[in-house]
Design an enzyme around this catalytic site. Sequence first.
Site, PDB file in Angstrom:
ATOM      1  N   ALA A 156      10.538 -34.313 -16.043  1.00  0.00           N
ATOM      2  CA  ALA A 156       9.677 -34.174 -17.217  1.00  0.00           C
ATOM      3  C   ALA A 156       8.332 -33.560 -16.836  1.00  0.00           C
ATOM      4  CB  ALA A 156       9.481 -35.525 -17.894  1.00  0.00           C
ATOM      5  N   TYR A 157       7.801 -33.996 -15.711  1.00  0.00           N
ATOM      6  CA  TYR A 157       6.522 -33.447 -15.221  1.00  0.00           C
ATOM      7  C   TYR A 157       6.635 -31.942 -15.020  1.00  0.00           C
ATOM      8  CZ  TYR A 157       2.668 -32.665 -11.905  1.00  0.00           C
ATOM      9  OH  TYR A 157       1.548 -32.193 -11.251  1.00  0.00           O
TER      10      TYR A 157
END
Length: 252
Positions: A156-157
């Site tokens: 996600a980062y």
Amino acid sequence: MTDMLTGKVIFITGASRGIGAAAAHLFAREGASVVLAARSTEALGKIVAEIRAEGGVADAVTLDLADRAGIRTAVQKAGELHGRLDGAFNNGAAIQQPGPLDATSDEDIDNQFEVNFRAHWTAMNAEAELMRANGGGAIVNTSSIGSRRANPALPAYGAMKRALNSITETAAVTWASQGIRVNGITPGGTATEMIEEWEAATPGIKTRINASTPLGRMATPTEVAEVAAWLLSDRAAMVTGAIIPVDGGAGA
């Protein structure tokens, strides 16, 4: 120091530690009046005191990057302190949630989106509004080497940071005619508190980062801040829409 930023008013987010704190000290030494923003008022107060003791100009505003209205208020306060805003280093206070793609929860994604992407979107628009009133300025966004390639450890980062690269480039093209330059930097492994937290969650990560970096080590926060300082200075007057690696060759 080279007085590279003399006369400029620069707003720095995530300024209480890591790259942001290093940037605060460096930019002030280079002649800028810095306005530091983060959640930790105690840490900001300490940095402001250190800069002032060295003869620099520094102020602090409290900022939670998950609070969109608060972001706009903090940027406006930076403008009020000095009557203008010449530069912004949107260094953020990035949230990393290690784990494979299929174990990343909807809540994790929402939290990372709020801080790692939408906060930048909100801040950039507020900063550009102030810069237009003074004939232009420069914005630098901190992205990540994780935005440039598959990122199984931080899915996600990496996705949010890749989206940040996109709006950085789009803003550069959109605002160029208004005298606003927008660039990004993609640090690789950097010896910050966040890396220490990642090491605690995933033991051995620092060793793996060093081994995957051609220069054989992580960057110091100041080494990353040096690149941001140049991009915010008039020496980079023809540079906009660039996403510049600061990763010791790890992305090559």
